[in-house]
Write a protein that holds these residues in place. Structure first.
Motif, PDB file in Angstrom:
ATOM      1  N   LYS A   2      50.138  44.381  40.696  1.00 52.46           N
ATOM      2  CA  LYS A   2      48.938  45.016  41.235  1.00 52.46           C
ATOM      3  C   LYS A   2      49.229  45.624  42.603  1.00 52.46           C
ATOM      4  O   LYS A   2      49.855  44.998  43.453  1.00 52.46           O
ATOM      5  CB  LYS A   2      47.811  43.994  41.361  1.00 52.46           C
ATOM      6  CG  LYS A   2      47.364  43.416  40.037  1.00 52.46           C
ATOM      7  CD  LYS A   2      46.239  42.422  40.227  1.00 52.46           C
ATOM      8  CE  LYS A   2      45.818  41.823  38.891  1.00 52.46           C
ATOM      9  NZ  LYS A   2      44.722  40.830  39.055  1.00 52.46           N
ATOM     10  N   THR A   4      47.338  47.771  45.865  1.00 52.48           N
ATOM     11  CA  THR A   4      46.135  48.264  46.530  1.00 52.48           C
ATOM     12  C   THR A   4      46.539  49.331  47.531  1.00 52.48           C
ATOM     13  O   THR A   4      47.407  49.099  48.379  1.00 52.48           O
ATOM     14  CB  THR A   4      45.375  47.131  47.245  1.00 52.48           C
ATOM     15  OG1 THR A   4      44.890  46.207  46.263  1.00 52.48           O
ATOM     16  CG2 THR A   4      44.191  47.681  48.032  1.00 52.48           C
ATOM     17  N   LYS A  24      48.862  57.165  43.915  1.00 51.02           N
ATOM     18  CA  LYS A  24      48.415  56.356  42.778  1.00 51.02           C
ATOM     19  C   LYS A  24      49.024  56.873  41.484  1.00 51.02           C
ATOM     20  O   LYS A  24      49.514  56.083  40.653  1.00 51.02           O
ATOM     21  CB  LYS A  24      46.891  56.365  42.688  1.00 51.02           C
ATOM     22  CG  LYS A  24      46.347  55.554  41.514  1.00 51.02           C
ATOM     23  CD  LYS A  24      44.834  55.579  41.463  1.00 51.02           C
ATOM     24  CE  LYS A  24      44.322  54.756  40.271  1.00 51.02           C
ATOM     25  NZ  LYS A  24      42.838  54.753  40.210  1.00 51.02           N
ATOM     26  N   HIS A  28      52.176  54.688  39.050  1.00 44.02           N
ATOM     27  CA  HIS A  28      51.909  54.119  37.724  1.00 44.02           C
ATOM     28  C   HIS A  28      53.181  53.733  36.977  1.00 44.02           C
ATOM     29  O   HIS A  28      53.140  52.881  36.091  1.00 44.02           O
ATOM     30  CB  HIS A  28      51.055  55.062  36.878  1.00 44.02           C
ATOM     31  CG  HIS A  28      49.588  54.892  37.103  1.00 44.02           C
ATOM     32  ND1 HIS A  28      48.905  53.717  36.827  1.00 44.02           N
ATOM     33  CD2 HIS A  28      48.668  55.743  37.609  1.00 44.02           C
ATOM     34  CE1 HIS A  28      47.639  53.852  37.144  1.00 44.02           C
ATOM     35  NE2 HIS A  28      47.462  55.069  37.621  1.00 44.02           N
ATOM     36  N   ASN A  32      51.143  48.272  37.185  1.00 45.92           N
ATOM     37  CA  ASN A  32      50.255  48.437  36.031  1.00 45.92           C
ATOM     38  C   ASN A  32      48.776  48.405  36.401  1.00 45.92           C
ATOM     39  O   ASN A  32      47.934  48.740  35.578  1.00 45.92           O
ATOM     40  CB  ASN A  32      50.558  47.391  34.951  1.00 45.92           C
ATOM     41  CG  ASN A  32      50.511  45.973  35.477  1.00 45.92           C
ATOM     42  OD1 ASN A  32      50.014  45.724  36.558  1.00 45.92           O
ATOM     43  ND2 ASN A  32      51.062  45.054  34.709  1.00 45.92           N
ATOM     44  N   GLU A  33      48.452  47.987  37.623  1.00 48.21           N
ATOM     45  CA  GLU A  33      47.063  48.028  38.083  1.00 48.21           C
ATOM     46  C   GLU A  33      47.055  48.533  39.518  1.00 48.21           C
ATOM     47  O   GLU A  33      47.709  47.953  40.387  1.00 48.21           O
ATOM     48  CB  GLU A  33      46.413  46.652  38.002  1.00 48.21           C
ATOM     49  CG  GLU A  33      44.951  46.658  38.384  1.00 48.21           C
ATOM     50  CD  GLU A  33      44.282  45.296  38.243  1.00 48.21           C
ATOM     51  OE1 GLU A  33      43.331  45.034  38.993  1.00 48.21           O
ATOM     52  OE2 GLU A  33      44.717  44.507  37.378  1.00 48.21           O
ATOM     53  N   ILE A  34      46.321  49.606  39.766  1.00 51.85           N
ATOM     54  CA  ILE A  34      46.289  50.228  41.092  1.00 51.85           C
ATOM     55  C   ILE A  34      44.841  50.480  41.484  1.00 51.85           C
ATOM     56  O   ILE A  34      44.083  51.101  40.721  1.00 51.85           O
ATOM     57  CB  ILE A  34      47.074  51.556  41.114  1.00 51.85           C
ATOM     58  CG1 ILE A  34      48.516  51.345  40.629  1.00 51.85           C
ATOM     59  CG2 ILE A  34      47.057  52.159  42.516  1.00 51.85           C
ATOM     60  CD1 ILE A  34      49.299  52.627  40.443  1.00 51.85           C
ATOM     61  N   ASN A  35      44.463  50.001  42.660  1.00 57.06           N
ATOM     62  CA  ASN A  35      43.123  50.219  43.185  1.00 57.06           C
ATOM     63  C   ASN A  35      43.210  50.950  44.520  1.00 57.06           C
ATOM     64  O   ASN A  35      44.116  50.682  45.323  1.00 57.06           O
ATOM     65  CB  ASN A  35      42.399  48.881  43.400  1.00 57.06           C
ATOM     66  CG  ASN A  35      42.173  48.143  42.109  1.00 57.06           C
ATOM     67  OD1 ASN A  35      41.548  48.657  41.193  1.00 57.06           O
ATOM     68  ND2 ASN A  35      42.719  46.945  42.008  1.00 57.06           N
ATOM     69  N   GLN A  67      40.229  41.083  46.258  1.00 58.55           N
ATOM     70  CA  GLN A  67      41.113  42.084  45.661  1.00 58.55           C
ATOM     71  C   GLN A  67      42.469  42.081  46.352  1.00 58.55           C
ATOM     72  O   GLN A  67      43.512  42.137  45.697  1.00 58.55           O
ATOM     73  CB  GLN A  67      40.471  43.465  45.764  1.00 58.55           C
ATOM     74  CG  GLN A  67      41.336  44.593  45.253  1.00 58.55           C
ATOM     75  CD  GLN A  67      40.696  45.952  45.443  1.00 58.55           C
ATOM     76  OE1 GLN A  67      39.485  46.096  45.376  1.00 58.55           O
ATOM     77  NE2 GLN A  67      41.508  46.951  45.695  1.00 58.55           N
ATOM     78  N   GLN A  70      44.737  39.219  45.398  1.00 60.20           N
ATOM     79  CA  GLN A  70      45.299  39.334  44.053  1.00 60.20           C
ATOM     80  C   GLN A  70      46.352  40.446  43.941  1.00 60.20           C
ATOM     81  O   GLN A  70      46.991  40.581  42.904  1.00 60.20           O
ATOM     82  CB  GLN A  70      44.180  39.574  43.040  1.00 60.20           C
ATOM     83  CG  GLN A  70      43.235  38.390  42.917  1.00 60.20           C
ATOM     84  CD  GLN A  70      42.017  38.705  42.064  1.00 60.20           C
ATOM     85  OE1 GLN A  70      41.822  39.829  41.611  1.00 60.20           O
ATOM     86  NE2 GLN A  70      41.185  37.697  41.852  1.00 60.20           N
ATOM     87  N   SER A  71      46.513  41.217  45.000  1.00 63.10           N
ATOM     88  CA  SER A  71      47.472  42.322  44.984  1.00 63.10           C
ATOM     89  C   SER A  71      48.862  41.833  45.325  1.00 63.10           C
ATOM     90  O   SER A  71      49.037  40.904  46.109  1.00 63.10           O
ATOM     91  CB  SER A  71      47.049  43.409  45.978  1.00 63.10           C
ATOM     92  OG  SER A  71      45.860  44.028  45.550  1.00 63.10           O
TER      93      SER A  71
END
Length: 197
Positions: A2, A4, A24, A28, A32-35, A67, A70-71
């Motif tokens: 992840k 951020t 962003k 990719h 696999n997860e980008i905020n 958030q 969790q990054s």
């Protein structure tokens, strides 16, 4: 993993936010997860001691802190304003703690309408990680002459700089893999020293 990305401009529709969206798309292949956290839209109050007591004005910070915790990695983007990083980004870093950022990698990015952009990087390296213990990568990115560097579709027009961005994002992912066990193991041991020695 992840990631951020924090867009540190206080302006609406900023070039910093365009840079965030560009990175962003490029990231990719590594994450696999980008905020994206847009500090203009978030409009956080300035730091005060109420954040420690959970005052009402800080309720909006709780999901952001969650958030961040969790990054696995971060990108902090700031425009260069009068040779400095933005008050919004510095305020954001004041709010972060070791719980969210300690021993995790962060890429510093500055955005300049001209050929400058190095001063915000130096400023953030000097104080931006003191209490949160985030690990700034030795490399950074400077989006110089950003109006011509980014197309209207927010793609990078300079192939050499594009290659540099791709390399640096791969480096960020490599650091995230390597530092994950350090964050896990050292965070509980760090508590007596969280504000320095």
């Amino acid at each position: 993993m992840k990631l951020t990305i924090v867009s540190g401009s206080q302006r609406p529709q900023s070039q910093s936010l365009n840079v965030a969206n560009t990175l962003k798309q490029l990231a990719h292949s590594q994450f696999n997860e980008i905020n994206i956290v847009d500090l203009h839209a978030l409009d956080l109050p300035f730091w005060n001691e109420g954040v420690w007591n959970g005052g009402n004005e800080w309720q909006q910070w709780k999901p952001i802190a969650q958030q961040l915790s969790q990054s696995d990695a971060f990108i902090f983007i700031t425009p260069e304003w009068h040779g400095m990083a933005t008050p919004a980004l510095k305020n954001f870093l004041l709010l972060t703690t070791d719980e969210e950022l300690a021993h995790k990698p962060a890429l510093l990015v500055s955005v300049s309408a001209s050929i400058n952009g190095v001063y915000p990087i130096s400023e953030l390296r000097m104080t931006g990680n003191k209490n949160n213990h985030v690990c700034f990568l030795p490399d950074h990115l400077i989006f110089r002459e950003v109006d011509s560097l980014l197309s209207e579709e927010s793609t990078i027009t300079d192939p050499h700089f594009l290659a540099r961005c791709e390399y640096t994002l791969q480096l960020l992912a490599g650091y995230a893999h390597a530092l994950a066990p350090i964050h896990r193991d050292m965070l509980p041991l760090n508590k007596p020293f969280r504000y320095g020695m």
